[in-house]
Each structure stands twice: as C-alpha cells, then as structure tokens.
Design a protein around this motif. Structure first.
Motif, PDB file in Angstrom:
ATOM      1  N   ASP A  57       0.860  -1.190   0.000  1.00 38.34           N
ATOM      2  CA  ASP A  57       0.000   0.000   0.000  1.00 38.34           C
ATOM      3  C   ASP A  57       0.893   1.236   0.000  1.00 38.34           C
ATOM      4  O   ASP A  57       1.366   1.669   1.048  1.00 38.34           O
ATOM      5  N   PHE A  58       1.141   1.782  -1.178  1.00 33.66           N
ATOM      6  CA  PHE A  58       2.000   2.958  -1.306  1.00 33.66           C
ATOM      7  C   PHE A  58       1.235   4.196  -0.846  1.00 33.66           C
ATOM      8  O   PHE A  58       0.165   4.515  -1.360  1.00 33.66           O
ATOM      9  N   HIS A  59       1.771   4.883   0.155  1.00 33.61           N
ATOM     10  CA  HIS A  59       1.113   6.069   0.693  1.00 33.61           C
ATOM     11  C   HIS A  59       1.670   7.306  -0.004  1.00 33.61           C
ATOM     12  O   HIS A  59       2.691   7.854   0.381  1.00 33.61           O
ATOM     13  N   GLY A  60       0.987   7.733  -1.013  1.00 32.94           N
ATOM     14  CA  GLY A  60       1.425   8.891  -1.779  1.00 32.94           C
ATOM     15  C   GLY A  60       0.636   8.988  -3.060  1.00 32.94           C
ATOM     16  O   GLY A  60      -0.098   8.064  -3.434  1.00 32.94           O
ATOM     17  N   SER A  61       0.767  10.094  -3.757  1.00 31.41           N
ATOM     18  CA  SER A  61       0.038  10.298  -4.999  1.00 31.41           C
ATOM     19  C   SER A  61       0.673   9.523  -6.150  1.00 31.41           C
ATOM     20  O   SER A  61       1.803   9.030  -6.037  1.00 31.41           O
ATOM     21  N   HIS A  62      -0.074   9.447  -7.229  1.00 28.68           N
ATOM     22  CA  HIS A  62       0.456   8.780  -8.420  1.00 28.68           C
ATOM     23  C   HIS A  62       1.688   9.524  -8.939  1.00 28.68           C
ATOM     24  O   HIS A  62       2.660   8.906  -9.376  1.00 28.68           O
ATOM     25  N   GLU A  63       1.646  10.844  -8.873  1.00 28.61           N
ATOM     26  CA  GLU A  63       2.779  11.643  -9.313  1.00 28.61           C
ATOM     27  C   GLU A  63       4.016  11.342  -8.467  1.00 28.61           C
ATOM     28  O   GLU A  63       5.132  11.223  -8.994  1.00 28.61           O
ATOM     29  N   GLU A  64       3.802  11.202  -7.164  1.00 29.55           N
ATOM     30  CA  GLU A  64       4.923  10.894  -6.267  1.00 29.55           C
ATOM     31  C   GLU A  64       5.478   9.503  -6.550  1.00 29.55           C
ATOM     32  O   GLU A  64       6.702   9.295  -6.503  1.00 29.55           O
ATOM     33  N   PHE A  65       4.598   8.571  -6.854  1.00 31.64           N
ATOM     34  CA  PHE A  65       5.058   7.217  -7.173  1.00 31.64           C
ATOM     35  C   PHE A  65       5.911   7.213  -8.433  1.00 31.64           C
ATOM     36  O   PHE A  65       6.983   6.608  -8.479  1.00 31.64           O
ATOM     37  N   LEU A  66       5.428   7.907  -9.462  1.00 31.92           N
ATOM     38  CA  LEU A  66       6.177   7.947 -10.718  1.00 31.92           C
ATOM     39  C   LEU A  66       7.524   8.640 -10.530  1.00 31.92           C
ATOM     40  O   LEU A  66       8.517   8.277 -11.169  1.00 31.92           O
ATOM     41  N   ALA A  67       7.557   9.623  -9.654  1.00 29.31           N
ATOM     42  CA  ALA A  67       8.820  10.313  -9.376  1.00 29.31           C
ATOM     43  C   ALA A  67       9.838   9.352  -8.765  1.00 29.31           C
ATOM     44  O   ALA A  67      11.034   9.435  -9.064  1.00 29.31           O
ATOM     45  N   THR A  68       9.370   8.414  -7.933  1.00 27.52           N
ATOM     46  CA  THR A  68      10.279   7.430  -7.335  1.00 27.52           C
ATOM     47  C   THR A  68      10.839   6.480  -8.392  1.00 27.52           C
ATOM     48  O   THR A  68      11.849   5.824  -8.165  1.00 27.52           O
ATOM     49  N   LYS A  69      10.151   6.405  -9.539  1.00 27.13           N
ATOM     50  CA  LYS A  69      10.591   5.529 -10.631  1.00 27.13           C
ATOM     51  C   LYS A  69      11.480   6.261 -11.630  1.00 27.13           C
ATOM     52  O   LYS A  69      11.835   5.703 -12.668  1.00 27.13           O
ATOM     53  N   GLY A  70      11.795   7.519 -11.323  1.00 29.82           N
ATOM     54  CA  GLY A  70      12.729   8.253 -12.169  1.00 29.82           C
ATOM     55  C   GLY A  70      12.119   9.125 -13.228  1.00 29.82           C
ATOM     56  O   GLY A  70      12.843   9.709 -14.053  1.00 29.82           O
ATOM     57  N   PHE A  71      10.784   9.251 -13.243  1.00 28.75           N
ATOM     58  CA  PHE A  71      10.158  10.126 -14.226  1.00 28.75           C
ATOM     59  C   PHE A  71      10.390  11.587 -13.835  1.00 28.75           C
ATOM     60  O   PHE A  71      10.163  11.969 -12.682  1.00 28.75           O
ATOM     61  N   PRO A  72      10.830  12.439 -14.759  1.00 25.29           N
ATOM     62  CA  PRO A  72      11.009  13.862 -14.457  1.00 25.29           C
ATOM     63  C   PRO A  72       9.682  14.488 -14.043  1.00 25.29           C
ATOM     64  O   PRO A  72       8.675  14.324 -14.742  1.00 25.29           O
ATOM     65  N   PRO A  73       9.640  15.172 -12.900  1.00 27.09           N
ATOM     66  CA  PRO A  73       8.382  15.727 -12.394  1.00 27.09           C
ATOM     67  C   PRO A  73       7.633  16.584 -13.410  1.00 27.09           C
ATOM     68  O   PRO A  73       6.394  16.522 -13.483  1.00 27.09           O
ATOM     69  N   GLU A  74       8.361  17.362 -14.217  1.00 26.12           N
ATOM     70  CA  GLU A  74       7.687  18.254 -15.155  1.00 26.12           C
ATOM     71  C   GLU A  74       7.012  17.502 -16.302  1.00 26.12           C
ATOM     72  O   GLU A  74       6.166  18.066 -17.010  1.00 26.12           O
ATOM     73  N   GLN A  75       7.372  16.227 -16.486  1.00 26.86           N
ATOM     74  CA  GLN A  75       6.780  15.449 -17.574  1.00 26.86           C
ATOM     75  C   GLN A  75       5.583  14.612 -17.119  1.00 26.86           C
ATOM     76  O   GLN A  75       4.810  14.120 -17.946  1.00 26.86           O
ATOM     77  N   ILE A  76       5.435  14.444 -15.810  1.00 26.71           N
ATOM     78  CA  ILE A  76       4.418  13.529 -15.293  1.00 26.71           C
ATOM     79  C   ILE A  76       3.005  14.015 -15.591  1.00 26.71           C
ATOM     80  O   ILE A  76       2.158  13.247 -16.068  1.00 26.71           O
ATOM     81  N   GLY A  77       2.730  15.294 -15.327  1.00 31.16           N
ATOM     82  CA  GLY A  77       1.390  15.824 -15.566  1.00 31.16           C
ATOM     83  C   GLY A  77       0.933  15.673 -17.001  1.00 31.16           C
ATOM     84  O   GLY A  77      -0.149  15.099 -17.261  1.00 31.16           O
ATOM     85  N   PRO A  78       1.710  16.155 -17.966  1.00 31.16           N
ATOM     86  CA  PRO A  78       1.314  15.989 -19.370  1.00 31.16           C
ATOM     87  C   PRO A  78       1.172  14.524 -19.783  1.00 31.16           C
ATOM     88  O   PRO A  78       0.300  14.184 -20.585  1.00 31.16           O
ATOM     89  N   MET A  79       2.032  13.657 -19.236  1.00 33.47           N
ATOM     90  CA  MET A  79       1.966  12.240 -19.574  1.00 33.47           C
ATOM     91  C   MET A  79       0.646  11.624 -19.091  1.00 33.47           C
ATOM     92  O   MET A  79      -0.033  10.899 -19.833  1.00 33.47           O
ATOM     93  N   LEU A  80       0.261  11.943 -17.850  1.00 33.09           N
ATOM     94  CA  LEU A  80      -0.984  11.403 -17.306  1.00 33.09           C
ATOM     95  C   LEU A  80      -2.198  11.955 -18.060  1.00 33.09           C
ATOM     96  O   LEU A  80      -3.182  11.240 -18.279  1.00 33.09           O
ATOM     97  N   GLU A  81      -2.109  13.204 -18.452  1.00 36.15           N
ATOM     98  CA  GLU A  81      -3.202  13.804 -19.211  1.00 36.15           C
ATOM     99  C   GLU A  81      -3.376  13.102 -20.556  1.00 36.15           C
ATOM    100  O   GLU A  81      -4.504  12.841 -21.001  1.00 36.15           O
ATOM    101  N   ARG A  82      -2.251  12.772 -21.182  1.00 36.06           N
ATOM    102  CA  ARG A  82      -2.305  12.067 -22.463  1.00 36.06           C
ATOM    103  C   ARG A  82      -2.916  10.674 -22.296  1.00 36.06           C
ATOM    104  O   ARG A  82      -3.791  10.271 -23.084  1.00 36.06           O
ATOM    105  N   VAL A  83      -2.461   9.952 -21.285  1.00 37.79           N
ATOM    106  CA  VAL A  83      -2.978   8.602 -21.063  1.00 37.79           C
ATOM    107  C   VAL A  83      -4.463   8.643 -20.736  1.00 37.79           C
ATOM    108  O   VAL A  83      -5.249   7.823 -21.235  1.00 37.79           O
ATOM    109  N   THR A  84      -4.864   9.605 -19.900  1.00 33.13           N
ATOM    110  CA  THR A  84      -6.276   9.734 -19.547  1.00 33.13           C
ATOM    111  C   THR A  84      -7.122   9.996 -20.783  1.00 33.13           C
ATOM    112  O   THR A  84      -8.230   9.455 -20.923  1.00 33.13           O
ATOM    113  N   GLY A  85      -6.600  10.817 -21.701  1.00 30.02           N
ATOM    114  CA  GLY A  85      -7.322  11.102 -22.932  1.00 30.02           C
ATOM    115  C   GLY A  85      -7.466   9.885 -23.822  1.00 30.02           C
ATOM    116  O   GLY A  85      -8.536   9.645 -24.404  1.00 30.02           O
TER     117      GLY A  85
END
Length: 222
Positions: A57-85
């Motif tokens: 049970d990871f206690h944190g947001s999806h953005e925080e989880f992706l950051a732990t995996k090495g995704f650049p923070p500035e790219q996470i929002g646009p990436m999630l928006e694209r996937v959601t679309g």
C-alpha cells in the motif's frame, strides 16, 4: 472450420496501457466477428508484474510514485493527461487522483483463483476498473476479498486462498513463460501461439491479425 483462435495476454493490473489494450482488443474482436468466416476467439490472461518492488500500500500520490521511478516531475502531468485522454477514447474514465498504488501479486493470484472457477475474464475486468476508475485497494487481502464478493465468490474462501498463496506458483509460472518469450513490457498478446502483438494497438490491427490467422487455418484445412 470451427477451430477457435486462442489469444494469450500478459498484463498487469497496475498497467494503464493494459486496460486500454484490453478494450482495443475487444473492439478488434467485435470487428472481426462481423466477418463471414470468423471463428470463435478464446482469451486467457497471464500474470506480469511491472513493478514487483511496489509496497502493498503505497502512501502517496500517483505523481509521487512515478517520481520514485525516475520520471522527471515536469513530464508527469502531461503524460498522465495524455494517457487519460487515450483511455477516454475507448470508454475508460481513469481517475489518477484517487488511484491507490499497490503491489499486484495478490491481485494476480485472485485472477488465477477466478480462472479455476471459470471467471477469469470477469475478474480481470473488475480489478482493472477497481484500480484505474474506482480508486479501490487491490493490494491487500481485505480489499481483494471485497472485490471478489462482488464477483460472487465466497469471501472466506478467497481470504483462505490469498492468505496461503494458493496460486502464487501459477503467477510465477506465467512470469517464467514471459521471460522465455522475451516479453519485457505489457500488454503483450500472443495470437494462436505464433504471432506476438506488443502494446495497445488499434482495434483494426487486432482484427487484421485474427483475419490472417483465420486465412491460414482455412488454407491448412483445405
């Protein structure tokens, strides 16, 4: 000719492209089934863990989880928006704001539990929806048992099965087969035991592969 076409699918509950790929495959099968010479299509899902080191049970947001995996923070929002679309384009309402990250090994065991009882496809759909749409917990025995009850299973028996790792060996066997096939990313589709399709391809691509396999079976049976 009545031989069914078998599609083996390696995927993970926590993989956004796996749910999208599932829908696109279903649309592709529906397109193919409109053909005069279409044959039945059988689907079997196999376990694959994209991130086996994820906490239960990871206690944190999806953005925080992706950051732990090495995704650049500035790219996470646009990436999630694209996937959601893209998800929305196939009728899926992803809700990353309420998503609860979890280790998926128990979820894979529940899918094998359901498979043994003829309910694998229903369990796979319910768990993907629970994770990406409903914001439900899919990493704990209690959370999974609640979902299993919705599928009509006995809660106590599901708790027994998951607590004893009854189907863990089956999960590991799926993963070993993926290694043998050289599968490194999911979703990955093996059609009729010989054609590999990687990723959430367009429905037309799946329909075309099914037509090709049908043609080949017809030629062999001629």
């Amino acid at each position: 000719m009545s031989d069914a076409i078998k599609i083996d699918i390696w995927s993970d509950i926590a993989c956004p492209w796996c749910y999208i790929g599932k829908r696109k495959l279903e649309y592709g099968i529906a397109e193919y089934e409109g053909d005069e010479g279409a044959v039945p299509v059988e689907i079997e899902y196999h376990s694959f863990e994209l991130s086996p080191d994820t906490p239960v049970d990871f206690h944190g947001s999806h953005e925080e989880f992706l950051a732990t995996k090495g995704f650049p923070p500035e790219q996470i929002g646009p990436m999630l928006e694209r996937v959601t679309g893209i998800a929305a384009s196939v009728g899926l309402d992803y809700d990353y704001g309420n998503l609860k990250h979890a280790n998926t090994v128990l979820a894979h065991q529940l899918i094998h539990y359901a498979k043994a009882r003829g309910m694998q496809l229903e369990a796979k759909e319910r768990l993907l929806k629970a994770y990406f749409v409903d914001g439900r917990q899919v990493g704990t025995i209690d959370g999974l048992a609640d979902l299993a009850v919705e599928l009509g299973f006995d809660r106590d028996d599901v708790v027994r099965s998951l607590s004893s790792d009854e189907y863990l060996a089956d999960v590991r066997a799926d993963q070993q087969t993926a290694i043998a096939y050289g599968i490194q990313g999911v979703p990955f589709f093996v059609v009729d035991g010989k054609y590999g399709v990687s990723g959430a391809q367009d429905p037309a691509t799946f329909a075309q592969v099914l037509r090709q396999v049908t043609d080949e079976k017809t030629e062999v049976g001629a």
